[in-house]
Design a protein around this motif. Structure first.
Motif, PDB file in Angstrom:
ATOM      1  N   VAL A 308       0.804  -1.219   0.000  1.00 47.86           N
ATOM      2  CA  VAL A 308       0.000   0.000   0.000  1.00 47.86           C
ATOM      3  C   VAL A 308       0.840   1.273   0.000  1.00 47.86           C
ATOM      4  CG1 VAL A 308      -1.903  -1.152   1.192  1.00 47.86           C
ATOM      5  CG2 VAL A 308      -0.165   0.075   2.533  1.00 47.86           C
ATOM      6  N   GLY A 309       2.162   1.136  -0.080  1.00 44.77           N
ATOM      7  CA  GLY A 309       2.976   2.339  -0.071  1.00 44.77           C
ATOM      8  C   GLY A 309       4.456   2.023  -0.077  1.00 44.77           C
ATOM      9  N   LYS A 310       5.263   3.072  -0.006  1.00 41.45           N
ATOM     10  CA  LYS A 310       6.712   2.946   0.086  1.00 41.45           C
ATOM     11  C   LYS A 310       7.223   4.063   0.990  1.00 41.45           C
ATOM     12  CE  LYS A 310       7.396   5.528  -4.232  1.00 41.45           C
ATOM     13  NZ  LYS A 310       7.937   5.498  -5.603  1.00 41.45           N
ATOM     14  N   TRP A 311       8.445   3.911   1.476  1.00 45.78           N
ATOM     15  CA  TRP A 311       8.976   4.897   2.407  1.00 45.78           C
ATOM     16  C   TRP A 311      10.454   5.163   2.169  1.00 45.78           C
ATOM     17  CZ3 TRP A 311      12.946   3.272   5.640  1.00 45.78           C
ATOM     18  CH2 TRP A 311      13.103   1.903   5.786  1.00 45.78           C
ATOM     19  N   THR A 312      10.878   6.354   2.552  1.00 48.71           N
ATOM     20  CA  THR A 312      12.280   6.735   2.551  1.00 48.71           C
ATOM     21  C   THR A 312      12.557   7.479   3.854  1.00 48.71           C
ATOM     22  OG1 THR A 312      11.780   8.810   1.378  1.00 48.71           O
ATOM     23  CG2 THR A 312      12.434   6.915   0.034  1.00 48.71           C
ATOM     24  N   THR A 313      13.799   7.914   4.032  1.00 46.45           N
ATOM     25  CA  THR A 313      14.150   8.619   5.275  1.00 46.45           C
ATOM     26  C   THR A 313      14.861   9.930   4.972  1.00 46.45           C
ATOM     27  OG1 THR A 313      16.297   7.504   5.456  1.00 46.45           O
ATOM     28  CG2 THR A 313      14.408   6.456   6.535  1.00 46.45           C
ATOM     29  N   ARG A 314      14.829  10.795   5.945  1.00 47.00           N
ATOM     30  CA  ARG A 314      15.606  12.035   5.913  1.00 47.00           C
ATOM     31  C   ARG A 314      16.263  12.189   7.271  1.00 47.00           C
ATOM     32  NH1 ARG A 314      11.857  16.223   4.372  1.00 47.00           N
ATOM     33  NH2 ARG A 314      11.344  16.439   6.587  1.00 47.00           N
ATOM     34  N   ILE A 315      17.575  12.310   7.294  1.00 45.98           N
ATOM     35  CA  ILE A 315      18.320  12.417   8.547  1.00 45.98           C
ATOM     36  C   ILE A 315      18.890  13.822   8.668  1.00 45.98           C
ATOM     37  CG2 ILE A 315      20.295  11.564   9.867  1.00 45.98           C
ATOM     38  CD1 ILE A 315      19.895   8.856   8.493  1.00 45.98           C
ATOM     39  N   ASN A 316      18.610  14.448   9.788  1.00 41.62           N
ATOM     40  CA  ASN A 316      19.125  15.782  10.088  1.00 41.62           C
ATOM     41  C   ASN A 316      19.739  15.752  11.473  1.00 41.62           C
ATOM     42  OD1 ASN A 316      19.696  18.507  10.093  1.00 41.62           O
ATOM     43  ND2 ASN A 316      17.594  19.130  10.592  1.00 41.62           N
ATOM     44  N   ARG A 317      21.059  15.870  11.485  1.00 38.42           N
ATOM     45  CA  ARG A 317      21.802  15.734  12.739  1.00 38.42           C
ATOM     46  C   ARG A 317      21.509  14.371  13.355  1.00 38.42           C
ATOM     47  NH1 ARG A 317      21.360  21.928  15.207  1.00 38.42           N
ATOM     48  NH2 ARG A 317      22.337  22.927  13.371  1.00 38.42           N
ATOM     49  N   GLN A 318      20.909  14.331  14.522  1.00 32.89           N
ATOM     50  CA  GLN A 318      20.664  13.038  15.172  1.00 32.89           C
ATOM     51  C   GLN A 318      19.212  12.610  15.088  1.00 32.89           C
ATOM     52  OE1 GLN A 318      23.951  11.873  15.281  1.00 32.89           O
ATOM     53  NE2 GLN A 318      22.968  10.694  16.896  1.00 32.89           N
ATOM     54  N   GLN A 319      18.446  13.252  14.201  1.00 34.02           N
ATOM     55  CA  GLN A 319      17.036  12.925  14.071  1.00 34.02           C
ATOM     56  C   GLN A 319      16.753  12.294  12.715  1.00 34.02           C
ATOM     57  OE1 GLN A 319      14.691  16.469  14.934  1.00 34.02           O
ATOM     58  NE2 GLN A 319      14.404  15.743  17.030  1.00 34.02           N
ATOM     59  N   ILE A 320      15.845  11.322  12.711  1.00 38.06           N
ATOM     60  CA  ILE A 320      15.438  10.676  11.468  1.00 38.06           C
ATOM     61  C   ILE A 320      13.940  10.843  11.278  1.00 38.06           C
ATOM     62  CG2 ILE A 320      15.233   8.422  12.619  1.00 38.06           C
ATOM     63  CD1 ILE A 320      16.010   7.140   9.929  1.00 38.06           C
ATOM     64  N   THR A 321      13.571  11.335  10.102  1.00 37.69           N
ATOM     65  CA  THR A 321      12.171  11.498   9.723  1.00 37.69           C
ATOM     66  C   THR A 321      11.888  10.569   8.558  1.00 37.69           C
ATOM     67  OG1 THR A 321      12.211  13.821  10.384  1.00 37.69           O
ATOM     68  CG2 THR A 321      10.415  13.129   8.927  1.00 37.69           C
ATOM     69  N   PHE A 322      10.738   9.937   8.570  1.00 36.24           N
ATOM     70  CA  PHE A 322      10.350   9.021   7.511  1.00 36.24           C
ATOM     71  C   PHE A 322       9.347   9.696   6.586  1.00 36.24           C
ATOM     72  CE2 PHE A 322      12.029   6.520  10.880  1.00 36.24           C
ATOM     73  CZ  PHE A 322      12.631   5.421  10.284  1.00 36.24           C
ATOM     74  N   ILE A 323       9.535   9.510   5.296  1.00 32.44           N
ATOM     75  CA  ILE A 323       8.631  10.068   4.291  1.00 32.44           C
ATOM     76  C   ILE A 323       7.855   8.922   3.667  1.00 32.44           C
ATOM     77  CG2 ILE A 323       8.444  11.359   2.145  1.00 32.44           C
ATOM     78  CD1 ILE A 323      11.566  11.740   4.232  1.00 32.44           C
ATOM     79  N   VAL A 324       6.555   8.982   3.755  1.00 25.57           N
ATOM     80  CA  VAL A 324       5.676   7.897   3.316  1.00 25.57           C
ATOM     81  C   VAL A 324       4.867   8.347   2.107  1.00 25.57           C
ATOM     82  CG1 VAL A 324       3.632   6.534   3.937  1.00 25.57           C
ATOM     83  CG2 VAL A 324       5.501   6.831   5.588  1.00 25.57           C
ATOM     84  N   GLU A 325       4.913   7.541   1.067  1.00 26.04           N
ATOM     85  CA  GLU A 325       4.006   7.719  -0.071  1.00 26.04           C
ATOM     86  C   GLU A 325       3.064   6.521  -0.068  1.00 26.04           C
ATOM     87  OE1 GLU A 325       4.001   7.496  -4.951  1.00 26.04           O
ATOM     88  OE2 GLU A 325       5.812   8.203  -3.926  1.00 26.04           O
ATOM     89  N   SER A 326       1.790   6.757   0.151  1.00 23.36           N
ATOM     90  CA  SER A 326       0.834   5.657   0.283  1.00 23.36           C
ATOM     91  C   SER A 326      -0.285   5.779  -0.730  1.00 23.36           C
ATOM     92  CB  SER A 326       0.257   5.609   1.701  1.00 23.36           C
ATOM     93  OG  SER A 326      -0.459   6.788   1.989  1.00 23.36           O
ATOM     94  N   TRP A 327      -0.836   4.629  -1.100  1.00 27.23           N
ATOM     95  CA  TRP A 327      -1.997   4.578  -1.995  1.00 27.23           C
ATOM     96  C   TRP A 327      -3.056   3.629  -1.448  1.00 27.23           C
ATOM     97  CZ3 TRP A 327       3.055   3.690  -3.564  1.00 27.23           C
ATOM     98  CH2 TRP A 327       3.469   2.363  -3.572  1.00 27.23           C
ATOM     99  N   GLY A 328      -2.944   3.327  -0.148  1.00 23.79           N
ATOM    100  CA  GLY A 328      -3.920   2.481   0.517  1.00 23.79           C
ATOM    101  C   GLY A 328      -3.826   2.666   2.023  1.00 23.79           C
TER     102      GLY A 328
END
Length: 356
Positions: A308-328
């Motif tokens: 239903v989707g795919k994900w990637t990450t973005r790291i800034n200093r010591q923090q990680i944010t996940f980017i989600v593209e979903s179709w369900g």
């Protein structure tokens, strides 16, 4: 078996439904882990086992995990025993001419020189490798781009080279295998076929050929040897085979679990590479979203029995944010648990996820 049951059971066989498996299980289930991107391979291990990165590095050392060309001649993390199994099964193949970059004589001369040195030293850093070839061959300084990888591939295909997994700040390290003797090709192919069906079944001979990269003419005899041990499974009038029968009760329980579960994998995950026909995983329009134009396999989100989707990450200093593209739809809490697991493995602070 229907399509929903096939989808669920294959994910189960490959360990994608587990979160606390033994650390060796992901390596055993798929005869190594696809690792063109080593970090993605390690995330797939972490998702299935919950292991910390420091413990994974210790596991590498204790079990001699290597990073090398294996099935389909792609980079995998696997045990030395499994690498020897794969190389033995493929030993009658010839590397394509293109691998030699128009300099086959030089590639083979360098391979022989490095083999001799490696047997003496036991291991070589990239610096030691480069310095030795520069001192030995006048032409080495003008070598073609990617020449060194051609040398390493030749030695790997001969069963004479392994590479250590990379760690932070470390380039490749070459290792002499524990044994240089390859196994009988037919025996190795038969064992590899059993291992494939154990981790990827139900499947077909054509699926094994696609997954392994071994030519079908070399597989047929091994298939006939294994066939009496197999249990047939019919899915939409297609005949598949599994190494062990599955009870209807077990199949129902697994299918029900997948129907109510949100689970993720990292990129290059084995469900996307283990079969000739990938329609069991997702319809064509979804698969186009998972594969980039240059063949990169994206990290999938699986929920309610479908991708239903795919994900990637973005790291800034010591923090990680996940980017989600979903179709369900998916279960947000279950997804966040998996993302938090990845953050902890990477020793980063989880900053949540956003929708693309």
């Amino acid at each position: 078996m229907n399509q929903a049951e096939l989808f669920a059971y294959r994910l189960y066989q490959q360990g994608l439904l587990t979160t606390s498996a033994e650390v060796a299980a992901p390596f055993f289930n798929s005869v190594g882990i696809q690792a063109q991107n080593q970090r993605a391979a390690e995330l797939n291990v972490a998702l299935q086992t919950g292991i910390k990165r420091s413990k994974l590095l210790t596991f590498y050392q204790e079990h001699g995990i290597v990073r090398s060309w294996a099935q389909r001649w792609t980079i995998h993390l696997l045990t030395p025993t499994d690498l020897r199994l794969v190389v033995s099964a493929r030993q009658k193949e010839r590397l394509p001419k293109a691998y030699f970059l128009g300099a086959e004589a030089h590639v083979r001369a360098a391979a022989t020189a490095i083999d001799d040195l490696l047997q003496q030293e036991g291991q070589l850093t990239r610096t030691a490798y480069t310095e030795y070839l520069q001192a030995t061959f006048d032409w080495y300084v003008d070598r073609p781009h990617n020449f060194d990888y051609a040398v390493l591939q030749v030695l790997t295909a001969q069963g004479r080279l392994q590479m250590a997994p990379a760690v932070i700040g470390q380039d490749w390290t070459l290792l002499a295998p524990p044994t240089l003797e390859l196994r009988d090709q037919q025996t190795a192919t038969t064992e590899l076929l059993r291992r494939y069906l154990h981790g990827f079944g139900p499947a077909t001979m054509a699926d094994f050929v696609k997954w392994s990269g071994i030519k079908v003419g070399q597989v047929r005899s091994a298939w006939q040897t294994v066939l009496p041990e197999l249990t047939p499974v019919t899915v939409d009038q297609e005949q598949l085979w599994t190494i062990a029968p599955v009870s209807s009760g077990e199949l129902t329980a697994i299918t029900d679990q997948v129907a109510h579960l949100t689970v993720i994998a990292a990129s290059f995950s084995s469900p996307m590479t283990g079969y000739r026909n990938k329609s069991w995983l997702a319809p064509e329009q979804v698969r186009q979203r998972l594969w980039s134009k240059n063949g990169i396999l994206r990290a999938p989100i699986i929920a309610n029995g479908a991708v239903v989707g795919k994900w990637t990450t973005r790291i800034n200093r010591q923090q990680i944010t996940f980017i989600v593209e979903s179709w369900g739809p998916f279960d947000r809490n279950q997804l966040e648990e998996d993302f938090d697991r990845i953050a902890r493995f990477l020793q980063l602070d989880y900053a949540g996820f956003i929708k693309a």
